[in-house]
Scaffold this active site. Sequence first.
Site, PDB file in Angstrom:
ATOM      1  N   GLU A  98       0.843  -1.200   0.000  1.00  0.00           N
ATOM      2  CA  GLU A  98       0.000   0.000   0.000  1.00  0.00           C
ATOM      3  C   GLU A  98       0.878   1.250   0.000  1.00  0.00           C
ATOM      4  OE1 GLU A  98      -2.502   1.580  -0.641  1.00  0.00           O
ATOM      5  OE2 GLU A  98      -4.038   1.491   0.916  1.00  0.00           O
ATOM      6  N   ASP A  99       0.367   2.331  -0.546  1.00  0.00           N
ATOM      7  CA  ASP A  99       1.130   3.587  -0.530  1.00  0.00           C
ATOM      8  C   ASP A  99       1.097   4.224   0.853  1.00  0.00           C
ATOM      9  OD1 ASP A  99      -1.582   4.209  -0.736  1.00  0.00           O
ATOM     10  OD2 ASP A  99      -1.330   5.737  -2.282  1.00  0.00           O
ATOM     11  N   ASP A 102      -3.835   5.613   6.447  1.00  0.00           N
ATOM     12  CA  ASP A 102      -4.254   6.835   7.138  1.00  0.00           C
ATOM     13  C   ASP A 102      -5.221   6.448   8.270  1.00  0.00           C
ATOM     14  OD1 ASP A 102      -4.948   9.445   7.776  1.00  0.00           O
ATOM     15  OD2 ASP A 102      -6.072   9.817   5.947  1.00  0.00           O
ATOM     16  N   PHE A 151      -1.036  16.128   4.246  1.00  0.00           N
ATOM     17  CA  PHE A 151      -1.469  15.408   3.050  1.00  0.00           C
ATOM     18  C   PHE A 151      -0.312  15.359   2.072  1.00  0.00           C
ATOM     19  CE2 PHE A 151      -3.717  14.446  -0.835  1.00  0.00           C
ATOM     20  CZ  PHE A 151      -4.618  13.501  -0.385  1.00  0.00           C
ATOM     21  N   ARG A 164       0.459  12.104  -9.310  1.00  0.00           N
ATOM     22  CA  ARG A 164       0.957  10.748  -9.031  1.00  0.00           C
ATOM     23  C   ARG A 164       2.351  10.522  -9.611  1.00  0.00           C
ATOM     24  NH1 ARG A 164      -3.072   7.485  -6.859  1.00  0.00           N
ATOM     25  NH2 ARG A 164      -5.168   7.745  -7.676  1.00  0.00           N
TER      26      ARG A 164
HETATM   27  P1  IMP Z   1      -7.394   5.144   4.838  1.00  0.00           P
HETATM   28  O1  IMP Z   1      -8.473   4.226   4.340  1.00  0.00           O
HETATM   29  O2  IMP Z   1      -7.963   6.334   5.589  1.00  0.00           O
HETATM   30  O3  IMP Z   1      -6.321   4.445   5.605  1.00  0.00           O
HETATM   31  O4  IMP Z   1      -6.764   5.827   3.583  1.00  0.00           O
HETATM   32  C1  IMP Z   1      -5.947   5.153   2.755  1.00  0.00           C
HETATM   33  C2  IMP Z   1      -6.064   5.642   1.339  1.00  0.00           C
HETATM   34  O5  IMP Z   1      -6.348   7.050   1.260  1.00  0.00           O
HETATM   35  C3  IMP Z   1      -4.722   5.426   0.709  1.00  0.00           C
HETATM   36  O6  IMP Z   1      -4.764   4.227  -0.052  1.00  0.00           O
HETATM   37  C4  IMP Z   1      -4.532   6.640  -0.134  1.00  0.00           C
HETATM   38  O7  IMP Z   1      -4.944   6.339  -1.453  1.00  0.00           O
HETATM   39  C5  IMP Z   1      -5.434   7.708   0.437  1.00  0.00           C
HETATM   40  N1  IMP Z   1      -4.682   8.680   1.252  1.00  0.00           N
HETATM   41  C6  IMP Z   1      -4.659   8.820   2.597  1.00  0.00           C
HETATM   42  N2  IMP Z   1      -3.857   9.829   2.992  1.00  0.00           N
HETATM   43  C7  IMP Z   1      -3.331  10.315   1.845  1.00  0.00           C
HETATM   44  C8  IMP Z   1      -2.388  11.371   1.577  1.00  0.00           C
HETATM   45  O8  IMP Z   1      -1.842  12.058   2.462  1.00  0.00           O
HETATM   46  N3  IMP Z   1      -2.098  11.571   0.266  1.00  0.00           N
HETATM   47  C9  IMP Z   1      -2.641  10.843  -0.758  1.00  0.00           C
HETATM   48  N4  IMP Z   1      -3.504   9.860  -0.547  1.00  0.00           N
HETATM   49  C10 IMP Z   1      -3.856   9.596   0.736  1.00  0.00           C
HETATM   50 MG    MG Z   2      -5.622   7.285  -3.308  1.00  0.00          MG
END
Ligand code: IMP
Ligand code: MG
Length: 175
Positions: A98-99, A102, A151, A164
């Site tokens: 995963e990138d 959050d 972010f 990206r």
């Molecule tokens: P989560 O479900 O809240 O953990 O969010 C995860 C997804 O939200 C990641 O796969 C990212 O694609 C996107 N995301 C969360 N924070 C960021 C950020 O700071 N920059 C870009 N994408 C983010």
């Molecule tokens: Mg995303």
Amino acid sequence: MIQKEILFTKNQIQNKIKDIANQINLDLLDIEEEVICICILNGAIFFFSDLCKKISFPIKLDFIKVSSYGSKTKSNGFIKFTKDLDINIYNKRVIIIEDIIDTGLTIQQLIKKLKENKPKDIKICTLINKLERREHNVQIDYSGFEIKEGFVIGYGMDLNENFRALENIYILDSL
Ligand code: IMP
Ligand code: MG
């Protein structure tokens, strides 16, 4: 206008990827079963491709696509899988790549979905672990950079599908 600053340079990113690959290689080198590396599209695309090339045991690659809905910088609790795996992961060892994690919602929902296929083991690998907004407790096996807040864009990560393809990782000054 978007104001951004470099958070991690392309060299720092590559060095971190070497560290993560070394750890994975140490942990899984003696494993004789097949390991499937799963890329979460789109954000993990560059991390996945750079990392997988440094893994020193045989792996198979597959891709899954997840969309979350919400405001442009925070998901709102709804996850939709828009591309499923092609490889059958039953009884296989899996590494999810995963990138950024959050709130933890995406990875939590993904683990739940993959477990329906009864893999032997699931490991979680993320380039960035963003701690500030964690709502779902997930155990991360391999984590590159930890950041408290903000972010980030670049090296696969987007704001409304933009940025990206940048080589470095940037943090937005404001939205
Ligand atoms: P989560 O479900 O809240 O953990 O969010 C995860 C997804 O939200 C990641 O796969 C990212 O694609 C996107 N995301 C969360 N924070 C960021 C950020 O700071 N920059 C870009 N994408 C983010
Ligand atoms: Mg995303």
